[in-house]
Design an enzyme around this catalytic site. Structure first.
Site, PDB file in Angstrom:
ATOM      1  N   ASP A 204       0.828  -1.222   0.000  1.00  0.00           N
ATOM      2  CA  ASP A 204       0.000   0.000   0.000  1.00  0.00           C
ATOM      3  C   ASP A 204       0.858   1.266   0.000  1.00  0.00           C
ATOM      4  O   ASP A 204       0.459   2.296   0.545  1.00  0.00           O
ATOM      5  CB  ASP A 204      -0.950   0.020   1.213  1.00  0.00           C
ATOM      6  N   GLU A 205       2.028   1.210  -0.636  1.00  0.00           N
ATOM      7  CA  GLU A 205       2.926   2.371  -0.603  1.00  0.00           C
ATOM      8  C   GLU A 205       2.596   3.421  -1.658  1.00  0.00           C
ATOM      9  O   GLU A 205       3.288   4.431  -1.761  1.00  0.00           O
ATOM     10  CB  GLU A 205       4.388   1.925  -0.809  1.00  0.00           C
TER      11      GLU A 205
ATOM     12  N   LYS B  28       1.923   2.361  -5.055  1.00  0.00           N
ATOM     13  CA  LYS B  28       2.505   1.852  -6.292  1.00  0.00           C
ATOM     14  C   LYS B  28       1.697   2.237  -7.518  1.00  0.00           C
ATOM     15  O   LYS B  28       2.250   2.403  -8.598  1.00  0.00           O
ATOM     16  CB  LYS B  28       2.641   0.321  -6.221  1.00  0.00           C
TER      17      LYS B  28
ATOM     18  N   LYS C 130       0.100   4.902  -8.740  1.00  0.00           N
ATOM     19  CA  LYS C 130       0.482   6.115  -9.474  1.00  0.00           C
ATOM     20  C   LYS C 130       1.835   5.949 -10.147  1.00  0.00           C
ATOM     21  O   LYS C 130       2.005   6.292 -11.323  1.00  0.00           O
ATOM     22  CB  LYS C 130       0.520   7.300  -8.509  1.00  0.00           C
TER      23      LYS C 130
ATOM     24  N   ASN D 152      -5.366 -10.394  -4.214  1.00  0.00           N
ATOM     25  CA  ASN D 152      -5.327  -9.933  -2.826  1.00  0.00           C
ATOM     26  C   ASN D 152      -4.587  -8.606  -2.688  1.00  0.00           C
ATOM     27  O   ASN D 152      -4.398  -8.097  -1.591  1.00  0.00           O
ATOM     28  CB  ASN D 152      -4.656 -10.980  -1.935  1.00  0.00           C
ATOM     29  N   ALA D 153      -4.135  -8.064  -3.809  1.00  0.00           N
ATOM     30  CA  ALA D 153      -3.457  -6.766  -3.794  1.00  0.00           C
ATOM     31  C   ALA D 153      -4.110  -5.893  -4.849  1.00  0.00           C
ATOM     32  O   ALA D 153      -4.705  -6.392  -5.800  1.00  0.00           O
ATOM     33  CB  ALA D 153      -1.968  -6.924  -4.090  1.00  0.00           C
ATOM     34  N   GLY D 154      -4.012  -4.598  -4.687  1.00  0.00           N
ATOM     35  CA  GLY D 154      -4.644  -3.720  -5.660  1.00  0.00           C
ATOM     36  C   GLY D 154      -3.863  -2.452  -5.903  1.00  0.00           C
ATOM     37  O   GLY D 154      -3.132  -1.973  -5.034  1.00  0.00           O
ATOM     38  N   HIS D 155      -3.979  -1.933  -7.108  1.00  0.00           N
ATOM     39  CA  HIS D 155      -3.402  -0.643  -7.470  1.00  0.00           C
ATOM     40  C   HIS D 155      -4.530   0.273  -7.913  1.00  0.00           C
ATOM     41  O   HIS D 155      -5.410  -0.131  -8.670  1.00  0.00           O
ATOM     42  CB  HIS D 155      -2.403  -0.785  -8.625  1.00  0.00           C
TER      43      HIS D 155
ATOM     44  N   ARG E  73       2.100 -29.733  -5.975  1.00  0.00           N
ATOM     45  CA  ARG E  73       1.941 -30.333  -7.304  1.00  0.00           C
ATOM     46  C   ARG E  73       0.526 -30.845  -7.551  1.00  0.00           C
ATOM     47  O   ARG E  73       0.305 -31.863  -8.213  1.00  0.00           O
ATOM     48  CB  ARG E  73       2.978 -31.450  -7.514  1.00  0.00           C
TER      49      ARG E  73
ATOM     50  N   GLN F 129       2.047  -6.465  -3.243  1.00  0.00           N
ATOM     51  CA  GLN F 129       2.438  -6.498  -1.826  1.00  0.00           C
ATOM     52  C   GLN F 129       3.798  -5.824  -1.641  1.00  0.00           C
ATOM     53  O   GLN F 129       4.054  -4.804  -2.254  1.00  0.00           O
ATOM     54  CB  GLN F 129       2.423  -7.944  -1.290  1.00  0.00           C
TER      55      GLN F 129
ATOM     56  N   THR G 133       2.402 -12.566   3.017  1.00  0.00           N
ATOM     57  CA  THR G 133       1.636 -13.126   1.914  1.00  0.00           C
ATOM     58  C   THR G 133       2.235 -14.491   1.571  1.00  0.00           C
ATOM     59  O   THR G 133       3.162 -14.952   2.241  1.00  0.00           O
ATOM     60  CB  THR G 133       1.630 -12.168   0.709  1.00  0.00           C
TER      61      THR G 133
ATOM     62  N   GLY H  35     -10.397  -2.482   1.858  1.00  0.00           N
ATOM     63  CA  GLY H  35     -11.089  -1.356   2.488  1.00  0.00           C
ATOM     64  C   GLY H  35     -10.754  -1.221   3.963  1.00  0.00           C
ATOM     65  O   GLY H  35     -11.273  -0.339   4.660  1.00  0.00           O
TER      66      GLY H  35
ATOM     67  N   ARG I 107      -5.652   1.262   7.563  1.00  0.00           N
ATOM     68  CA  ARG I 107      -4.258   0.883   7.750  1.00  0.00           C
ATOM     69  C   ARG I 107      -3.723   1.412   9.074  1.00  0.00           C
ATOM     70  O   ARG I 107      -4.069   2.508   9.495  1.00  0.00           O
ATOM     71  CB  ARG I 107      -3.414   1.425   6.598  1.00  0.00           C
TER      72      ARG I 107
END
Length: 429
Positions: free
Chosen positions: A13-14, A16, A18, A38-41, A143, A223, A238, A301, A304
């Protein structure tokens, strides 16, 4: 010109989105190499805001996007995301999106197991998103995975499902959760096949051709280093390797192809979910950082947790993550604070250390050692050159460079894409 890999240098959540968007506009191909939905930009382009979880960020700039084999792919999530951005005016077709044929799929049983396990942990929850990422990676190393290429082979699919259900239904039964029937899963998978197979290819061949043609490739991480399954604050991590070293394996290229590695860090620190956080603030300053920084997870949502900049943590991320240049974001959030603190090390059991140890008890016991720096009264918001920054803000950035032992390559001063101070061109090598 060099390729560029961009990874998080804290707990995610830094900001990324932009920066990746700015870099993607200059790349020819953008590759996702690990993680899942599980991650979003969040990308803001004109009057449109795009929230991406699986699609490589380059799609909003008309660039070729590649989902590599290091990703675990939820077909429903991907198809839903494509539908959503299509409604916003983007075109996502096999012409501009390719998916590695050996990409493991997330099936409905994966989030079911994920949630059942978290419920069984009670107060010791890891803080997963419940989207099946961990169980899908477990099947990969076990496997058992159903991979994208299996959708083209119904007989293979049937045999692999037998093994998968034997494993997962035993676990679900033990957790008191509903089990899954093979027929329903077969129907689901065969329904995905005509929608997903047109995107499938051996992407390693395409990326090798791009290397030979001198095209610019951006490897887009999800992440962050301190959530890496090996190098992060285990077990509160993760389920994939988030370091730049995994960009090669997760995309199907040689390590020399990865290029220049950028690590993104906020000018303070945040974390979502459970786990150690030595510089976390529980006072009005922590609340202020959260309010000013709009600190809520893109995907979950969740609010943090906020704290002072942890230079000890970021230095560690720089070393193990292979970071060559730092991208510092959200400097403007600190405007007007009379004084700032930077963590330069920890005290653990009476001993001073410059790293966060791997042991859980040691991590939980880590007390930050702070260096206090005078704040600034002027505004950094929207600055696009060093000359527009207050002198004390420049001093703060320079001190961070010294402590983390990496230069600041880019400095972001607002959520606007062009409010960025460029120290050096990442693609120049």
């Amino acid at each position: 010109m060099a390729n560029v890999a961009i990874i998080g240098a804290q707990w995610g959540d830094e900001g990324k989105g932009k920066v990746v968007d700015w870099l993607a506009s200059r790349a020819d191909i953008v590759v996702r190499f690990q993680g899942g939905h599980n991650a979003g930009h969040t990308l803001v382009v004109g009057n449109q805001t795009y929230k991406l979880s699986l699609l490589p960020s380059g799609v909003v700039r008309g660039k070729l996007g590649v989902i590599g084999n290091g990703v675990v792919l939820d077909p429903d999530a991907l198809l839903s995301e494509i539908e959503k951005v299509t409604a916003q005016g983007l075109s996502v077709t096999p012409e501009n999106l390719r998916i590695a044929e050996n990409t493991p799929l997330i099936l409905p049983l994966h989030p079911a197991l994920d949630k059942a396990r978290e419920a069984a942990r009670g107060g010791d929850k890891i803080g997963t998103t419940g989207r099946g990422i961990g169980p899908a990676y477990e099947d990969k190393v076990g496997r058992r995975s159903i991979r994208l290429c299996d959708l083209a082979e119904p007989e293979t699919l049937s045999k692999k499902l037998d093994e998968l259900l034997l494993h997962h239904n035993s676990l679900l039964r033990g957790l008191g959760a509903p089990e899954f029937e093979k027929a329903a899963l077969v129907e689901k998978l065969l329904g995905w096949a005509p929608k997903l197979l047109p995107f499938m290819e051996a992407v390693w061949e395409r990326l090798d051709a791009a290397r030979a043609e001198g095209k610019r490739v951006l490897f887009e991480g999800a992440q962050a280093v301190m959530l890496d399954v090996d190098h992060g604050t285990f077990p509160y991590v993760t389920s994939s390797n988030t370091v730049a070293g995994n960009a090669a394996a997760g995309a199907g290229v040689g390590p020399h192809t990865v290029g220049n590695v950028l690590g993104i860090a906020k000018a303070y620190t945040t974390r979502v979910g459970s786990g150690p956080f030595p510089t976390e603030l529980f006072d009005d300053t922590g609340k202020l950082l959260g309010e000013r920084g709009h600190e809520f997870g893109t995907v979950t949502g969740r609010p943090r947790r906020c704290g002072w900049f942890d230079a000890c943590l970021v230095r560690q991320a720089v070393k193990v993550g292979g970071v060559q240049g730092l991208v510092l974001t959200k400097l403007d959030v600190l405007d007007g604070l009379p004084e700032l603190k930077i963590c330069t090390g920890y005290e653990i059991g009476g001993e001073r250390v410059r790293r966060l140890p791997a042991g859980m008890q040691a991590q939980a016991a880590a007390k930050p050692i702070y260096e206090t720096i005078e704040g600034w009264s002027g505004s950094t918001r929207g600055a696009r050159s060093w000359g527009e920054l207050p002198a004390q803000a420049i001093k703060y950035v320079r001190r961070i460079e010294e402590l983390v032992e990496a230069p600041v390559t880019l400095l972001s001063t607002s959520p606007e894409r062009d409010d960025t101070i460029t120290v050096s061109d990442p693609f120049a090598g």
